[in-house]
Motif scaffolding. Structure first.
Motif, PDB file in Angstrom:
ATOM      1  N   ALA A  19       0.906  -1.176  -0.029  1.00  0.00           N
ATOM      2  CA  ALA A  19       0.030   0.025   0.029  1.00  0.00           C
ATOM      3  C   ALA A  19       0.873   1.340   0.027  1.00  0.00           C
ATOM      4  O   ALA A  19       0.406   2.243  -0.566  1.00  0.00           O
ATOM      5  N   ILE A  20       2.216   1.247   0.512  1.00  0.00           N
ATOM      6  CA  ILE A  20       2.856   2.479   0.579  1.00  0.00           C
ATOM      7  C   ILE A  20       3.880   2.212  -0.365  1.00  0.00           C
ATOM      8  O   ILE A  20       4.619   3.489  -0.692  1.00  0.00           O
ATOM      9  N   HIS A  23       4.038   5.273  -3.000  1.00  0.00           N
ATOM     10  CA  HIS A  23       4.522   6.540  -2.531  1.00  0.00           C
ATOM     11  C   HIS A  23       6.064   6.526  -2.431  1.00  0.00           C
ATOM     12  O   HIS A  23       6.672   7.569  -3.018  1.00  0.00           O
ATOM     13  N   ALA A  73       1.102  12.892   1.687  1.00  0.00           N
ATOM     14  CA  ALA A  73       0.222  11.917   1.116  1.00  0.00           C
ATOM     15  C   ALA A  73       0.293  10.412   1.638  1.00  0.00           C
ATOM     16  O   ALA A  73      -0.225   9.638   1.828  1.00  0.00           O
ATOM     17  N   ALA A  74       1.876  10.136   1.790  1.00  0.00           N
ATOM     18  CA  ALA A  74       2.233   8.990   2.258  1.00  0.00           C
ATOM     19  C   ALA A  74       1.985   8.679   3.834  1.00  0.00           C
ATOM     20  O   ALA A  74       1.124   7.631   4.036  1.00  0.00           O
ATOM     21  N   SER A  77      -1.959   8.198   3.969  1.00  0.00           N
ATOM     22  CA  SER A  77      -2.313   6.622   3.613  1.00  0.00           C
ATOM     23  C   SER A  77      -2.080   5.700   4.737  1.00  0.00           C
ATOM     24  O   SER A  77      -2.718   4.847   5.000  1.00  0.00           O
ATOM     25  N   ALA A  80      -4.828   6.573   7.648  1.00  0.00           N
ATOM     26  CA  ALA A  80      -6.160   5.833   7.307  1.00  0.00           C
ATOM     27  C   ALA A  80      -6.043   4.587   7.687  1.00  0.00           C
ATOM     28  O   ALA A  80      -6.936   3.898   8.141  1.00  0.00           O
ATOM     29  N   ARG A  81      -4.936   3.718   7.243  1.00  0.00           N
ATOM     30  CA  ARG A  81      -4.815   2.347   7.381  1.00  0.00           C
ATOM     31  C   ARG A  81      -4.742   1.942   9.077  1.00  0.00           C
ATOM     32  O   ARG A  81      -5.411   1.247   9.597  1.00  0.00           O
TER      33      ARG A  81
END
Length: 191
Positions: A19-20, A23, A73-74, A77, A80-81
């Motif tokens: 997911a990262i 980024h 932004a990273a 993310s 949020a997780r």
């Protein structure tokens, strides 16, 4: 210039969750591009010192903004997780009740290894003990999550790894800012 390129592991986000990783690759591309631009500006003998200083200053401002946006932004993310995982963790364990404390009182004299064995074998018992502090006869909630919610345990570990990697990446991008600032001819810029 003493700036060194990112290690392959850092720029690819190796050791981070999928997911990262995108980024990390984007931030690596931004750092590499800005470093290349800085080298080109400094090597341009057709420009005066003042012109180069203006270009380096513009690059520094643009680089700072782009990298901050990419890092934010990273971080968003990951946050949020982390929020989603924290909610899932809270739902998996629940709130302590008086019955949980009575149960923990029965286990208080037992070694932690035995409590963990009981908690691993029985999800309801594990949940009750995970709600109570270890000192009062409970178990570490992470042990309960690991035993009965392995996917959540893996996600929490991945989030922790992503946060640590992002901190290293932020330090690395700060080095580019320092290199740009070192290259900036403040005297020529003032003219």
């Amino acid at each position: 210039m003493s700036f060194t390129p990112m290690t392959k592991n850092l720029h690819k986000g190796i050791g981070t969750s999928p997911a990262i990783q995108s980024h990390f690759e984007r931030i690596h591309a931004l750092v590499a591009e800005d470093y290349r631009k800085l080298g080109a500006i400094n090597a341009d003998a057709t420009r005066t010192r003042a012109e180069r200083a203006v270009l380096v200053d513009k690059l520094g401002r643009a680089s700072t903004k782009r990298l901050a946006d990419a890092l934010n932004a990273a971080a968003a993310s990951i946050e949020a997780r982390a929020t989603k995982a924290a909610r899932a963790r809270a739902e998996a364990i629940g709130e302590a009740s008086p019955i949980d404390f009575l149960l923990a009182k029965e286990f208080k004299g037992q070694p932690i290894s035995e409590r963990l064995e009981f908690a691993s074998a029985n999800a309801e018992l594990g949940r009750s003990l995970a709600r109570i502090p270890v000192e009062l006869g409970g178990i570490d909630p992470a042990a309960f999550i690991k035993a009965h919610h392995p996917d959540l345990s893996s996600e929490l570990a991945a989030i922790a790894g992503d946060e640590a990697a992002l901190a290293r990446l932020a330090d690395y991008t700060a080095e580019l800012g320092k290199e740009i600032d070192k290259s900036l001819d403040h005297d020529a810029l003032a003219t």
